[in-house]
Design a protein around this motif. Structure first.
Motif, short mmCIF file in Angstrom:
data_model
loop_
_atom_site.label_atom_id
_atom_site.label_comp_id
_atom_site.label_asym_id
_atom_site.label_seq_id
_atom_site.Cartn_x
_atom_site.Cartn_y
_atom_site.Cartn_z
N LYS A 5 6.97 12.23 9.67
CA LYS A 5 6.54 12.24 8.27
C LYS A 5 7.09 11.00 7.57
CE LYS A 5 6.29 14.92 4.18
NZ LYS A 5 5.61 16.06 3.74
N ILE A 6 6.23 10.33 6.84
CA ILE A 6 6.61 9.12 6.12
C ILE A 6 6.83 9.50 4.66
CG2 ILE A 6 5.89 6.81 5.43
CD1 ILE A 6 4.12 6.76 7.93
N SER A 7 7.96 9.08 4.12
CA SER A 7 8.27 9.43 2.74
C SER A 7 7.30 8.75 1.77
CB SER A 7 9.70 9.03 2.39
OG SER A 7 9.77 7.63 2.20
N SER A 8 7.14 9.36 0.59
CA SER A 8 6.25 8.79 -0.41
C SER A 8 6.76 7.43 -0.88
CB SER A 8 6.06 9.74 -1.58
OG SER A 8 7.30 10.02 -2.19
N VAL A 11 5.47 4.96 1.62
CA VAL A 11 4.03 4.79 1.44
C VAL A 11 3.76 3.87 0.25
CG1 VAL A 11 1.87 5.96 0.84
CG2 VAL A 11 3.41 6.96 2.55
N ARG A 12 4.46 4.09 -0.86
CA ARG A 12 4.28 3.23 -2.05
C ARG A 12 4.72 1.79 -1.75
NH1 ARG A 12 6.42 7.79 -4.57
NH2 ARG A 12 8.40 6.74 -4.92
N ARG A 14 4.76 0.30 1.18
CA ARG A 14 3.74 -0.31 2.06
C ARG A 14 2.52 -0.72 1.26
NH1 ARG A 14 3.63 3.38 7.55
NH2 ARG A 14 5.62 2.63 8.39
N SER A 15 2.10 0.13 0.34
CA SER A 15 0.94 -0.18 -0.49
C SER A 15 1.18 -1.45 -1.30
CB SER A 15 0.61 0.99 -1.43
OG SER A 15 0.20 2.10 -0.69
#
Length: 81
Positions: A5-8, A11-12, A14-15
């Motif tokens: 699981k990738i933390s939010s 993810v932010r 990386r975005s």
């Protein structure tokens, strides 16, 4: 292969990195508008691969990165409310 699981936060982050990479790609296309999109992407990748050499040749850039990293760690320890 198992997926972790990738933390939010990741993810932010990386975005944001992808967004900035796209801005660099767009800039490269302004430098040479005749480049095909795939060529501009390859040139962008080449530039990214050369960044460590740029840092080695410019110690002030390394110092700036270290300073930003220090500030990020301090903010993590003492978040602004």
């Amino acid at each position: 292969m198992t997926k972790s699981k990738i933390s939010s936060k990741v993810v932010r982050a990386r975005s944001l990195a992808v967004y900035e990479l796209e801005k660099l790609f767009d800039y490269i296309r302004t430098v040479d508008p005749e480049l095909e999109p795939d060529q501009a992407i390859v040139l962008t990748a080449y530039i990214l691969s050369d960044l460590p050499k740029l840092f080695q040749q410019n110690p002030s850039l390394v110092d700036e990165v270290k300073g930003i990293a220090t500030n990020m760690k301090l903010e993590r320890r003492h978040p602004v409310k």
